[in-house]
Scaffold this active site. Structure first.
Site, PDB file in Angstrom:
ATOM      1  CB  VAL A  78      -0.916   0.031   1.234  1.00 54.78           C
ATOM      2  CG1 VAL A  78      -1.876   1.216   1.134  1.00 54.78           C
ATOM      3  CG2 VAL A  78      -1.678  -1.266   1.381  1.00 54.78           C
ATOM      4  CD  GLU A  79       4.527   1.868  -3.940  1.00 51.41           C
ATOM      5  OE1 GLU A  79       5.378   2.763  -3.833  1.00 51.41           O
ATOM      6  OE2 GLU A  79       4.452   1.113  -4.909  1.00 51.41           O
ATOM      7  N   GLY A  80       1.683   5.076  -0.150  1.00 53.90           N
ATOM      8  CA  GLY A  80       1.028   6.333   0.151  1.00 53.90           C
ATOM      9  C   GLY A  80       0.133   6.222   1.372  1.00 53.90           C
ATOM     10  CD  GLU A 183       7.393   4.282  -6.142  1.00 51.38           C
ATOM     11  OE1 GLU A 183       6.160   4.117  -6.119  1.00 51.38           O
ATOM     12  OE2 GLU A 183       8.152   3.925  -5.210  1.00 51.38           O
TER      13      GLU A 183
END
Length: 471
Positions: A78-80, A183
């Protein structure tokens, strides 16, 4: 949702499908397709059909069992998290109580290895990491100025050149790889500056990343969305007849009056509208034949966007030979060939005494590795590990190499916004063609490439300004 209102007026709501005719057919049951289905259902449009080519929902959110562990082949973080806005995927993860771990990359200066000869001195590594951080911050400010002054976009590499610091040494390239390719799955020479720096995901949702490691799989979030409008059986599995698995769409005939969708098993379905939620990589192939051909403006726009390849390779060992404890989870290998088995992660913090390593490769390295045998890949990896940790380390007993690029249903891992794609061309990528609509992570302007981008693109598959449905 003006367009959804129009859809209701044009098509009516509810009712059972007759003779394989539906109000809307959704092609693809990844996060975006499932999310789009929920959007339609919430608006009262229940006469829909979802056609999925594989035997499962989730798309590029996909788990498997490796060395008796549940590991994620695709989306994993879960990025962010931790910002002014809440990432919707994080909300679902917390609701489902999935097991997650905060990823901390702060100690990479102590865990960066030479091409041969073990670790770099921390002070030497820190100097390079600090220099690359300065270039990254310079690039962010340059990007903001370009946007403010309404100047043309440039690549991340061009920004590095302007800062007079282009990575050249193995260590510089490795650190730069961590900042960029790890990324975006593509190198700075390809990647758009204005659309990646600063990155909206981290600007809006926060800079924390949580690694999902749960036996139920990250795909649980896709099922969570699906179960809000698709019926399930007693044990919670989706049993809704509006979802058909193992249905590969090979032909789509469209006109002003409706669409006909044909699957590989020679079944035809008709609908008033169709929503295409396959990856941009699939759209760039001939898997689905559009009749008539999509217009030239649409094809040109789609081919300008990039479908990147991000490969997580898992290796099982009979014992641990790498450092353990706090600050050792991630480590970097600096090779003269940029991106050659650069980013490493051990899973001991997550799966104790599992003796499993994860190494990430991207782009050309991913494509090269997909075309060779797993035994060849394992041999290459063991040579790298012996350069890092010495010749006495044990051989890997097992290896798993995902092949996203070779898989005709994906043709890559996620989209990357390349230099040369304007906002106008991006709008063309997601713009409808008559009664054919498009959704997917590649249609999310601010969050393309991310799971939350796929989810949000499905929630708002029609823009009242650009995607007004034909009357």
């Amino acid at each position: 949702m003006v367009a959804l209102t129009l859809l209701l007026l044009c098509c009516g709501v509810g009712g059972a499908a007759a003779n394989n005719h539906y109000k809307v057919i959704i092609v693809g049951a990844g996060m975006s397709g499932i999310s789009a289905g929920k959007t339609l259902s919430d608006a009262g449009i229940h006469n829909m059909l979802i056609l999925e080519a594989t035997n499962r929902i989730g798309g590029r959110v996909n788990k498997t069992t490796f060395a008796k562990l549940s590991v994620e082949l695709g989306a994993n973080w879960v990025e962010g998290v931790g910002g002014k806005e809440t990432n919707p995927i994080w909300t679902m993860v917390k609701e489902l109580n999935l097991q997650t771990y905060l990823s901390n990359f702060d100690n990479l200066t102590s865990n960066t290895y030479k091409q041969k000869g073990g670790l770099y001195k921390k002070s030497d590594a820190k100097k390079i990491y600090d220099e690359v951080d300065k270039v990254y911050k310079f690039s962010e400010e340059l990007s903001k100025n370009l946007t403010k002054e309404k100047l043309e976009d440039i690549s991340v590499l061009t920004a590095q050149r302007i800062s007079q610091h282009v990575p050249t040494s193995p260590l510089e390239m490795a650190v730069d790889y961590f900042h960029n390719d790890y990324e975006f799955a593509e190198p700075p020479r390809v990647t758009s500056l204005k659309n990646t720096q600063p990155l909206p995901t981290f600007e809006n949702f926060g800079d924390k990343n949580y690694f999902v490691a749960d036996s139920r799989g990250f795909e649980s979030v896709v099922h969570y969305v699906a179960q809000q409008y698709l019926t399930t059986n007693k044990i919670g599995d989706i049993s809704d007849k509006r979802l058909l698995l193992n249905k590969t769409v090979i032909k789509l005939n469209y006109s002003e009056s409706g669409v006909t969708v044909e699957t590989e098993d020679n079944t035809k379905y008709t609908a008033d509208y169709v929503m295409i939620s396959v990856s941009i990589g699939v759209l760039q192939t001939n898997l689905i034949k559009f009749e008539p051909d999509l217009p030239e403006w649409k094809i040109l726009a789609m081919y300008k966007f990039d479908m990147a390849v991000y490969t997580k390779i898992f290796l099982k060992f009979p014992s641990k030979f790498w450092p353990g404890g706090d600050g050792t989870e991630f480590f970097v290998y600096a090779h003269e060939k940029r991106g050659y088995y650069t980013m490493w992660q051990h899973l001991e913090r997550i799966y104790h005494d599992s003796y499993v390593l994860l190494v990430t490769v991207t782009d050309d390295e991913s494509r090269r590795i997909e075309q060779q045998s797993d035994s060849e890949t394992k041999e290459e990896i063991m040579a790298v590990l012996r350069h890092m940790f010495g010749n006495e380390i044990p051989n890997a007993t097992d290896i798993y190499v995902p092949r996203w690029w070779s898989n005709k249903f994906y043709k890559g891992s996620f989209s990357n916004w390349p230099i040369g794609v304007s906002k106008h061309e991006f709008e063309q990528i997601r713009a409808p063609v008559e009664r054919v609509y498009f959704t997917g992570e590649h249609t999310s302007e601010h969050y393309n490439g991310y799971l939350h981008g796929a989810y949000l693109a499905g929630l708002y598959p029609f823009s009242p300004h650009t995607f007004l449905l034909p009357v």
